[in-house]
Design a protein around this motif. Structure first.
Motif, PDB file in Angstrom:
ATOM      1  N   ARG A   1      16.130   0.518   5.155  1.00 56.89           N
ATOM      2  CA  ARG A   1      16.607  -0.748   4.599  1.00 56.89           C
ATOM      3  C   ARG A   1      18.133  -0.807   4.649  1.00 56.89           C
ATOM      4  O   ARG A   1      18.812   0.223   4.562  1.00 56.89           O
ATOM      5  CB  ARG A   1      16.137  -0.910   3.143  1.00 56.89           C
ATOM      6  CG  ARG A   1      14.638  -0.894   2.981  1.00 56.89           C
ATOM      7  CD  ARG A   1      14.212  -1.239   1.575  1.00 56.89           C
ATOM      8  NE  ARG A   1      14.568  -2.618   1.234  1.00 56.89           N
ATOM      9  CZ  ARG A   1      14.220  -3.209   0.092  1.00 56.89           C
ATOM     10  NH1 ARG A   1      13.515  -2.551  -0.806  1.00 56.89           N
ATOM     11  NH2 ARG A   1      14.576  -4.448  -0.148  1.00 56.89           N
ATOM     12  N   ASN A   2      18.647  -2.016   4.793  1.00 56.88           N
ATOM     13  CA  ASN A   2      20.080  -2.275   4.727  1.00 56.88           C
ATOM     14  C   ASN A   2      20.320  -3.330   3.663  1.00 56.88           C
ATOM     15  O   ASN A   2      19.801  -4.452   3.760  1.00 56.88           O
ATOM     16  CB  ASN A   2      20.604  -2.766   6.084  1.00 56.88           C
ATOM     17  CG  ASN A   2      20.663  -1.656   7.113  1.00 56.88           C
ATOM     18  OD1 ASN A   2      21.573  -0.827   7.108  1.00 56.88           O
ATOM     19  ND2 ASN A   2      19.679  -1.623   8.002  1.00 56.88           N
ATOM     20  N   TYR A   3      21.061  -2.959   2.637  1.00 62.88           N
ATOM     21  CA  TYR A   3      21.351  -3.871   1.531  1.00 62.88           C
ATOM     22  C   TYR A   3      22.777  -4.390   1.667  1.00 62.88           C
ATOM     23  O   TYR A   3      23.728  -3.608   1.740  1.00 62.88           O
ATOM     24  CB  TYR A   3      21.237  -3.148   0.192  1.00 62.88           C
ATOM     25  CG  TYR A   3      19.876  -2.574  -0.117  1.00 62.88           C
ATOM     26  CD1 TYR A   3      18.912  -3.340  -0.767  1.00 62.88           C
ATOM     27  CD2 TYR A   3      19.568  -1.255   0.200  1.00 62.88           C
ATOM     28  CE1 TYR A   3      17.669  -2.804  -1.082  1.00 62.88           C
ATOM     29  CE2 TYR A   3      18.327  -0.718  -0.117  1.00 62.88           C
ATOM     30  CZ  TYR A   3      17.383  -1.487  -0.752  1.00 62.88           C
ATOM     31  OH  TYR A   3      16.167  -0.960  -1.066  1.00 62.88           O
ATOM     32  N   ASN A   4      22.923  -5.717   1.704  1.00 60.22           N
ATOM     33  CA  ASN A   4      24.243  -6.327   1.675  1.00 60.22           C
ATOM     34  C   ASN A   4      24.135  -7.680   1.001  1.00 60.22           C
ATOM     35  O   ASN A   4      23.078  -8.035   0.474  1.00 60.22           O
ATOM     36  CB  ASN A   4      24.840  -6.447   3.093  1.00 60.22           C
ATOM     37  CG  ASN A   4      23.939  -7.221   4.040  1.00 60.22           C
ATOM     38  OD1 ASN A   4      23.443  -8.298   3.692  1.00 60.22           O
ATOM     39  ND2 ASN A   4      23.718  -6.683   5.244  1.00 60.22           N
TER      40      ASN A   4
ATOM     41  N   PHE B   1      15.236  -4.604   6.971  1.00 67.14           N
ATOM     42  CA  PHE B   1      14.198  -3.587   6.787  1.00 67.14           C
ATOM     43  C   PHE B   1      13.522  -3.323   8.118  1.00 67.14           C
ATOM     44  O   PHE B   1      13.524  -4.163   9.015  1.00 67.14           O
ATOM     45  CB  PHE B   1      13.167  -4.006   5.732  1.00 67.14           C
ATOM     46  CG  PHE B   1      12.746  -5.443   5.811  1.00 67.14           C
ATOM     47  CD1 PHE B   1      11.898  -5.896   6.815  1.00 67.14           C
ATOM     48  CD2 PHE B   1      13.206  -6.370   4.884  1.00 67.14           C
ATOM     49  CE1 PHE B   1      11.509  -7.221   6.895  1.00 67.14           C
ATOM     50  CE2 PHE B   1      12.821  -7.708   4.964  1.00 67.14           C
ATOM     51  CZ  PHE B   1      11.976  -8.126   5.964  1.00 67.14           C
ATOM     52  N   ASN B   2      12.948  -2.140   8.240  1.00 64.06           N
ATOM     53  CA  ASN B   2      12.162  -1.791   9.416  1.00 64.06           C
ATOM     54  C   ASN B   2      11.298  -0.586   9.059  1.00 64.06           C
ATOM     55  O   ASN B   2      11.596   0.156   8.122  1.00 64.06           O
ATOM     56  CB  ASN B   2      13.067  -1.462  10.614  1.00 64.06           C
ATOM     57  CG  ASN B   2      12.348  -1.611  11.947  1.00 64.06           C
ATOM     58  OD1 ASN B   2      11.167  -1.941  11.997  1.00 64.06           O
ATOM     59  ND2 ASN B   2      13.058  -1.359  13.030  1.00 64.06           N
ATOM     60  N   THR B   3      10.219  -0.404   9.793  1.00 66.81           N
ATOM     61  CA  THR B   3       9.323   0.719   9.535  1.00 66.81           C
ATOM     62  C   THR B   3       9.123   1.534  10.805  1.00 66.81           C
ATOM     63  O   THR B   3       9.232   1.027  11.920  1.00 66.81           O
ATOM     64  CB  THR B   3       7.953   0.249   9.015  1.00 66.81           C
ATOM     65  OG1 THR B   3       7.322  -0.582  10.007  1.00 66.81           O
ATOM     66  CG2 THR B   3       8.104  -0.541   7.720  1.00 66.81           C
ATOM     67  N   PHE B   4       8.802   2.831  10.592  1.00 70.49           N
ATOM     68  CA  PHE B   4       8.609   3.779  11.675  1.00 70.49           C
ATOM     69  C   PHE B   4       7.460   4.710  11.306  1.00 70.49           C
ATOM     70  O   PHE B   4       7.013   4.755  10.154  1.00 70.49           O
ATOM     71  CB  PHE B   4       9.885   4.616  11.881  1.00 70.49           C
ATOM     72  CG  PHE B   4      11.111   3.808  12.166  1.00 70.49           C
ATOM     73  CD1 PHE B   4      11.551   3.611  13.469  1.00 70.49           C
ATOM     74  CD2 PHE B   4      11.839   3.222  11.134  1.00 70.49           C
ATOM     75  CE1 PHE B   4      12.683   2.862  13.734  1.00 70.49           C
ATOM     76  CE2 PHE B   4      12.976   2.467  11.381  1.00 70.49           C
ATOM     77  CZ  PHE B   4      13.396   2.292  12.693  1.00 70.49           C
TER      78      PHE B   4
ATOM     79  N   ASN C   1       7.974  -4.398   9.345  1.00 65.54           N
ATOM     80  CA  ASN C   1       8.394  -3.943  10.666  1.00 65.54           C
ATOM     81  C   ASN C   1       9.147  -5.042  11.400  1.00 65.54           C
ATOM     82  O   ASN C   1       8.897  -6.231  11.202  1.00 65.54           O
ATOM     83  CB  ASN C   1       7.175  -3.515  11.484  1.00 65.54           C
ATOM     84  CG  ASN C   1       7.555  -2.874  12.792  1.00 65.54           C
ATOM     85  OD1 ASN C   1       7.699  -3.542  13.813  1.00 65.54           O
ATOM     86  ND2 ASN C   1       7.730  -1.554  12.781  1.00 65.54           N
ATOM     87  N   GLU C   2      10.056  -4.643  12.278  1.00 66.27           N
ATOM     88  CA  GLU C   2      10.875  -5.605  13.019  1.00 66.27           C
ATOM     89  C   GLU C   2      10.044  -6.571  13.861  1.00 66.27           C
ATOM     90  O   GLU C   2      10.444  -7.716  14.088  1.00 66.27           O
ATOM     91  CB  GLU C   2      11.868  -4.878  13.925  1.00 66.27           C
ATOM     92  CG  GLU C   2      11.220  -4.017  14.998  1.00 66.27           C
ATOM     93  CD  GLU C   2      12.259  -3.360  15.906  1.00 66.27           C
ATOM     94  OE1 GLU C   2      13.134  -4.087  16.417  1.00 66.27           O
ATOM     95  OE2 GLU C   2      12.194  -2.125  16.081  1.00 66.27           O
TER      96      GLU C   2
END
Length: 335
Positions: free
Chosen positions: A164-167, A256-259, A233-234
């Protein structure tokens, strides 16, 4: 929860492609009715995974909160790690997540990436949309059985990874997700919850956390597909939106993204396959004002269809459960 036999006290109907529905013939005080039928309601949810109560006549936030408290074993406190902002109406009662109304909110289990999550989700409809906006439900054990064995085995072995990227520009901000902007408090939360974190030069926060994709229901012991692998997921993001975000923030800067749990990317075909299995097993019933929907959050995934017109759904998370009580297939460690 009470034994399923108590559910026989309720005249529940389930049509093809629909969740179990209880239609009330005479409208009573919503909270009083919910308290009186609490055991039967909970038993029905334990048996079926979800229940829509129609004709209860919930008309405002106060009535919704009273019903939620009557049905649950306690509402959870302020949400942490939210992926989309909510409006707080009262203690433990929120709006539905702010998500573009023209976009599908795919199947997911609420807060399935946290170490403590709701065992029960409660929804109350104050205003039904003109069209669409259904909260669909899907049985997690059935979805698990329908997914390819090889794929399930890999997720059982490796778990899933959420980044995740929070901004302050896209998605939830640090303050919205953690309830504070204090870096020490945020870092303390991350350490306590097995979340790897890194502050970026621009002041934004990037996190990674690994969780189990398959768990056992803490009451029944049934194996459940329990995650947000596809939803976050992207490849679930609208193509033009994804292209824009990647262009502006870079491939690593998506909100957000999942792997796979080992960090390998999940390709678009896998995401399509998971969402297709969900869709094949989704039950839907259009909202009507006054409805109550009770969902076992571990047994049952939920979604939201695109809609037109005003839509006001109140939400509560209740009956807190620890991941450690659900026989996770991988050990919780920092990724």
């Amino acid at each position: 929860m009470p034994s399923p036999s108590a559910a026989s006290l309720l005249d529940v109907v389930r049509g093809p492609g629909s969740p179990p529905v209880l239609r009330l013939e005479t409208r009573a005080d919503p909270a009083h009715w919910a308290a009186r039928h609490r055991d039967a309601l909970r038993a029905t949810v334990a048996e079926h995974g979800a229940l829509l109560v129609r004709g209860l006549g919930i008309g405002d936030v106060g009535q919704a909160e009273a019903v939620f408290r009557a049905v649950s074993n306690g509402l959870m406190g302020e949400e942490r790690e939210t992926f989309a902002p909510r409006r707080t109406h009262s203690a433990g009662v929120y709006s539905s997540s702010k998500w573009p109304q023209n976009q599908q909110m795919c199947m997911h289990h609420e807060l399935s990436y946290t170490l403590e999550f709701p065992g029960l989700m409660l929804f109350a409809c104050l205003t039904a949309p003109t069209t669409g906006g259904v909260t669909g439900v899907a049985d997690a054990p059935t979805v698990l059985d329908a997914l390819p064995r090889k794929l399930v085995k890999r997720f059982e072995r490796q778990g899933w990874l959420l980044t995740r990227n929070y901004n302050d520009e896209i998605g939830a901000s640090v303050a919205e997700a953690f309830g504070t902007e204090d870096r020490d408090a945020v870092e303390g939360y991350c350490r306590a919850n097995a979340i790897d974190f890194r502050w970026q030069p621009d002041g934004s926060l990037r996190t990674r956390q690994r969780r189990s994709a398959v768990v056992r229901h803490p009451v029944t012991g049934r194996r459940c597909w329990f995650n947000q692998v596809a939803f976050l997921n992207e490849w679930t993001i609208e193509p033009e939106v994804r292209e824009y975000l990647v262009d502006v923030y870079g491939a690593d800067g998506l909100p957000f993204n999942t792997f796979y749990g080992n960090g390998d990317p999940i390709d678009a075909e896998v995401v399509r396959q998971v969402n297709a299995v969900y869709e094949a097993h989704t039950a839907r019933e259009p909202w009507q004002a006054g409805d109550l929907l009770v969902v076992d959050n571990i047994r049952t995934a939920h979604s939201r269809d695109p809609f037109e017109g005003p839509r006001e759904i109140l939400v509560a998370m209740a009956d807190q459960v620890r991941l450690s009580d659900c026989s996770p297939t991988i050990e919780v460690t920092h990724p």
